[in-house]
Design a protein around this motif. Structure first.
Motif, PDB file in Angstrom:
ATOM      1  N   GLN A   1      -2.352 -35.157 -28.009  1.00  0.00           N
ATOM      2  CA  GLN A   1      -3.785 -35.067 -28.031  1.00  0.00           C
ATOM      3  C   GLN A   1      -4.147 -36.510 -27.922  1.00  0.00           C
ATOM      4  OE1 GLN A   1      -4.980 -32.951 -31.649  1.00  0.00           O
ATOM      5  NE2 GLN A   1      -4.147 -31.102 -30.970  1.00  0.00           N
TER       6      GLN A   1
ATOM      7  N   TYR B   1       2.520 -27.244 -44.891  1.00  0.00           N
ATOM      8  CA  TYR B   1       1.463 -28.288 -44.442  1.00  0.00           C
ATOM      9  C   TYR B   1       0.841 -28.946 -45.551  1.00  0.00           C
ATOM     10  CZ  TYR B   1       1.289 -26.817 -39.488  1.00  0.00           C
ATOM     11  OH  TYR B   1       1.645 -26.383 -38.172  1.00  0.00           O
TER      12      TYR B   1
ATOM     13  N   ASN C   1     -10.362 -16.998 -31.826  1.00  0.00           N
ATOM     14  CA  ASN C   1      -9.134 -17.713 -32.368  1.00  0.00           C
ATOM     15  C   ASN C   1      -8.815 -17.573 -33.753  1.00  0.00           C
ATOM     16  OD1 ASN C   1     -11.354 -18.783 -34.023  1.00  0.00           O
ATOM     17  ND2 ASN C   1     -10.622 -20.926 -33.691  1.00  0.00           N
ATOM     18  N   ASP C   2      -8.654 -16.244 -34.133  1.00  0.00           N
ATOM     19  CA  ASP C   2      -8.830 -15.786 -35.374  1.00  0.00           C
ATOM     20  C   ASP C   2      -7.144 -15.435 -35.630  1.00  0.00           C
ATOM     21  OD1 ASP C   2      -8.545 -14.486 -37.866  1.00  0.00           O
ATOM     22  OD2 ASP C   2     -10.777 -13.557 -37.860  1.00  0.00           O
ATOM     23  N   ILE C   3      -6.502 -16.105 -36.379  1.00  0.00           N
ATOM     24  CA  ILE C   3      -5.127 -16.010 -36.488  1.00  0.00           C
ATOM     25  C   ILE C   3      -4.929 -14.797 -37.421  1.00  0.00           C
ATOM     26  CG2 ILE C   3      -4.132 -18.106 -35.934  1.00  0.00           C
ATOM     27  CD1 ILE C   3      -3.714 -18.651 -38.887  1.00  0.00           C
TER      28      ILE C   3
ATOM     29  N   VAL D   1     -11.145 -27.469 -33.091  1.00  0.00           N
ATOM     30  CA  VAL D   1     -10.789 -26.883 -31.659  1.00  0.00           C
ATOM     31  C   VAL D   1      -9.365 -26.456 -32.014  1.00  0.00           C
ATOM     32  CG1 VAL D   1     -10.255 -26.915 -29.375  1.00  0.00           C
ATOM     33  CG2 VAL D   1     -12.388 -27.691 -30.241  1.00  0.00           C
ATOM     34  N   SER D   2      -8.966 -25.084 -32.175  1.00  0.00           N
ATOM     35  CA  SER D   2      -7.615 -24.945 -32.646  1.00  0.00           C
ATOM     36  C   SER D   2      -6.921 -23.848 -31.472  1.00  0.00           C
ATOM     37  CB  SER D   2      -7.515 -24.159 -33.861  1.00  0.00           C
ATOM     38  OG  SER D   2      -8.195 -23.005 -33.941  1.00  0.00           O
TER      39      SER D   2
ATOM     40  N   TRP E   1      -6.942 -30.869 -28.325  1.00  0.00           N
ATOM     41  CA  TRP E   1      -5.942 -30.105 -27.506  1.00  0.00           C
ATOM     42  C   TRP E   1      -6.350 -30.342 -25.990  1.00  0.00           C
ATOM     43  CZ3 TRP E   1      -1.401 -28.936 -29.304  1.00  0.00           C
ATOM     44  CH2 TRP E   1      -1.213 -28.528 -30.399  1.00  0.00           C
TER      45      TRP E   1
ATOM     46  N   MET F   1      -6.204 -26.087 -42.814  1.00  0.00           N
ATOM     47  CA  MET F   1      -6.313 -25.501 -41.587  1.00  0.00           C
ATOM     48  C   MET F   1      -7.800 -25.942 -40.998  1.00  0.00           C
ATOM     49  SD  MET F   1      -3.579 -23.662 -41.639  1.00  0.00           S
ATOM     50  CE  MET F   1      -3.970 -22.382 -40.117  1.00  0.00           C
ATOM     51  N   SER F   2      -7.793 -25.887 -39.700  1.00  0.00           N
ATOM     52  CA  SER F   2      -9.339 -25.738 -39.202  1.00  0.00           C
ATOM     53  C   SER F   2      -9.847 -24.403 -39.475  1.00  0.00           C
ATOM     54  CB  SER F   2      -9.386 -26.358 -37.806  1.00  0.00           C
ATOM     55  OG  SER F   2      -9.146 -25.192 -37.044  1.00  0.00           O
ATOM     56  N   ALA F   3     -10.827 -24.244 -40.278  1.00  0.00           N
ATOM     57  CA  ALA F   3     -11.292 -22.741 -40.831  1.00  0.00           C
ATOM     58  C   ALA F   3     -12.159 -22.246 -39.839  1.00  0.00           C
ATOM     59  CB  ALA F   3     -11.883 -22.868 -42.123  1.00  0.00           C
TER      60      ALA F   3
ATOM     61  N   ARG G   1     -13.916 -20.337 -37.056  1.00  0.00           N
ATOM     62  CA  ARG G   1     -13.234 -19.320 -36.415  1.00  0.00           C
ATOM     63  C   ARG G   1     -14.316 -18.568 -35.401  1.00  0.00           C
ATOM     64  NH1 ARG G   1      -9.479 -16.656 -40.753  1.00  0.00           N
ATOM     65  NH2 ARG G   1      -8.357 -18.760 -41.068  1.00  0.00           N
TER      66      ARG G   1
ATOM     67  N   CYS H   1       2.856 -25.101 -32.205  1.00  0.00           N
ATOM     68  CA  CYS H   1       2.063 -24.443 -33.574  1.00  0.00           C
ATOM     69  C   CYS H   1       2.572 -23.184 -33.615  1.00  0.00           C
ATOM     70  CB  CYS H   1       0.423 -24.395 -33.039  1.00  0.00           C
ATOM     71  SG  CYS H   1      -0.537 -23.393 -34.023  1.00  0.00           S
ATOM     72  N   PRO H   2       2.800 -23.020 -35.048  1.00  0.00           N
ATOM     73  CA  PRO H   2       3.646 -21.641 -35.692  1.00  0.00           C
ATOM     74  C   PRO H   2       2.609 -20.485 -35.597  1.00  0.00           C
ATOM     75  CG  PRO H   2       2.810 -23.164 -37.258  1.00  0.00           C
ATOM     76  CD  PRO H   2       2.725 -24.147 -35.987  1.00  0.00           C
ATOM     77  N   PHE H   3       1.284 -20.849 -35.607  1.00  0.00           N
ATOM     78  CA  PHE H   3       0.365 -19.719 -35.716  1.00  0.00           C
ATOM     79  C   PHE H   3       0.034 -19.264 -34.119  1.00  0.00           C
ATOM     80  CE2 PHE H   3      -0.597 -22.579 -38.960  1.00  0.00           C
ATOM     81  CZ  PHE H   3      -0.242 -21.744 -39.927  1.00  0.00           C
TER      82      PHE H   3
HETATM   83  N1  LIG Z   1      -7.765 -22.451 -36.925  1.00  0.00           N
HETATM   84  C1  LIG Z   1      -7.109 -21.271 -36.861  1.00  0.00           C
HETATM   85  C2  LIG Z   1      -5.579 -21.674 -37.341  1.00  0.00           C
HETATM   86  C3  LIG Z   1      -4.739 -22.138 -36.099  1.00  0.00           C
HETATM   87  C4  LIG Z   1      -4.325 -23.851 -36.347  1.00  0.00           C
HETATM   88  O1  LIG Z   1      -4.769 -24.189 -37.426  1.00  0.00           O
HETATM   89  N2  LIG Z   1      -3.859 -24.203 -35.431  1.00  0.00           N
HETATM   90  C5  LIG Z   1      -3.612 -25.629 -35.473  1.00  0.00           C
HETATM   91  C6  LIG Z   1      -2.351 -25.942 -34.646  1.00  0.00           C
HETATM   92  S1  LIG Z   1      -0.925 -25.569 -35.780  1.00  0.00           S
HETATM   93  C7  LIG Z   1      -4.929 -26.274 -34.519  1.00  0.00           C
HETATM   94  O2  LIG Z   1      -4.926 -25.877 -33.430  1.00  0.00           O
HETATM   95  N3  LIG Z   1      -5.379 -27.478 -35.098  1.00  0.00           N
HETATM   96  C8  LIG Z   1      -6.465 -28.329 -34.586  1.00  0.00           C
HETATM   97  C9  LIG Z   1      -5.631 -29.442 -33.902  1.00  0.00           C
HETATM   98  O3  LIG Z   1      -4.540 -29.594 -33.932  1.00  0.00           O
HETATM   99  O4  LIG Z   1      -6.507 -30.326 -33.315  1.00  0.00           O
HETATM  100  C10 LIG Z   1      -7.674 -20.122 -37.726  1.00  0.00           C
HETATM  101  O5  LIG Z   1      -8.217 -20.711 -38.911  1.00  0.00           O
HETATM  102  O6  LIG Z   1      -7.588 -19.178 -37.366  1.00  0.00           O
END
Ligand SMILES: N[C@@H](CCC(=O)N[C@@H](CS)C(=O)NCC(=O)O)C(=O)O
Length: 325
Positions: free
Chosen positions: A67, A166, A117-119, A101-102, A72, A8-10, A12, A39-41
């Motif tokens: 993208q 994933y 952006n904290d899931i 950037v999530s 995004w 994940m993009s960690a 936050r 996106c499931p989150f």
């Molecule tokens: N980054 C969020 C999790 C959400 C996430 O990883 N979303 C993905 C899409 S499912 C995202 O945006 N990834 C970055 C990208 O696709 O550019 C977190 O750690 O709280």
């Protein structure tokens, strides 16, 4: 409950939008939710917003499923925030920002900055902090009496389903793939057993735990089974889980947020390591999502003392191409 993991993009912004003060107070019209339907989150926040009836209080913008190197983006300049790329509120909040950037992200409209952006907390806070702006009949998605059980299930489902898919799909070693695949199907087997005799995961009503599991199940046969090599079996071959997923899909607030077309175009194009020509798969046949599920026989009170939400605002309706049937 921590949801950090390497796929994940960690990074936050872990602000909390809450009723009782703090940096980000609950306030109708103040925040804009930027979400991808792929996106499931992000799907969690879209469903909770619908179930709680928060559409008038929290506006939404849906990202383009595709993208470019800038990440995004919105399909057109955003009428509320005036932005085109999701990186913009991240830069506004943290000049020089160079991490992920999530989606989902809640943006503070007056300042144009990311609030969170904290899931881990975003959808829980939508479910618990926005009561004064919720619709009449909104459910209690995070009942006090069941929080420990919900948290425990959410941790299990996060690591062993939501992220395991994933980890399998993006594995760079056989061992990493094998481990993720095993954990995934062990967990799905546990969920199949759990849901065989009960309508919902916790208690007898829909809770936040159902929202989370549903988001992974909704993507299972279309994406994870083939594209992420999670192919011991289809969701449609697990009788209780498949009927449970259909039951939720057919519940207002769930299926009306799901766009299979958007989801497929995103995964097959953006997560393109094994798919250099960006071919989007034709299947699966989606009509099964509307088939009778028979889960009413298990009892349960979907909304507890509450009622289902009405239909989504017209501007938020999923386009026909993304819907089954
Ligand atoms: N980054 C969020 C999790 C959400 C996430 O990883 N979303 C993905 C899409 S499912 C995202 O945006 N990834 C970055 C990208 O696709 O550019 C977190 O750690 O709280």
């Amino acid at each position: 409950m921590s949801e950090d993991t390497s796929v994940m993009s960690a990074t936050r912004f872990n602000g909390r939008i809450r009723r009782n003060g703090g940096a980000w107070p609950v306030e109708a019209g103040r925040y804009r939710l930027l979400a991808s339907r792929a996106c499931p989150f992000a799907g969690r926040s879209l469903i909770v917003r619908r179930l709680m009836g928060l559409e008038p209080a929290i506006s939404v913008a849906f990202t383009d499923p595709l993208q470019d190197e800038r990440g995004w983006r919105l399909p057109a300049p955003d009428p509320v925030l005036g932005i085109r790329f999701l990186s913009e509120p991240y830069f506004a909040a943290a000049p020089g920002y160079d991490a992920g950037v999530s989606v989902p992200v809640m943006v503070d409209v007056p300042s144009g900055k990311v609030a969170t952006n904290d899931i881990d907390t975003l959808s829980i806070d939508l479910a618990t902090e926005w009561g004064e702006h919720a619709r009449r009949g909104a459910p209690d998605l995070y009942p006090e009496a069941h929080r420990a059980e919900i948290d425990e299930l959410n941790t299990d489902v996060f690591h062993n389903v939501a992220i395991a898919v994933y980890e399998a799909g993006m594995a760079e070693t056989q061992e990493a793939y094998d481990s993720a695949y095993q954990r995934l199907f062990d967990c799905l087997d546990r969920m199949e057993e759990r849901l065989t005799g009960r309508r919902y995961l916790v208690g007898d009503t829909i809770t936040e735990a159902d929202v989370r599991l549903f988001n992974s199940l909704a993507r299972f046969d279309a994406i994870y089974h083939g594209y992420f090599k999670c192919n011991r079996n289809l969701l449609a071959q697990m009788p209780a889980l498949w009927a449970y997923a259909r039951d939720l899909f057919q519940t207002p607030g769930f299926g009306d947020t799901v766009d299979f077309d958007d989801m497929k175009r995103h995964y097959f194009t953006v997560l393109d390591a094994g798919n250099p020509h960006h071919i989007v798969a034709g299947g699966p046949d989606l009509s099964g999502w509307l088939a009778p599920h028979g889960r009413d026989a298990l009892g349960g009170r979907p909304f507890g003392e509450g009622t289902p939400p009405g239909p989504p605002p017209a501007a938020e309706a999923v386009p026909p191409a993304g819907r089954p049937g």
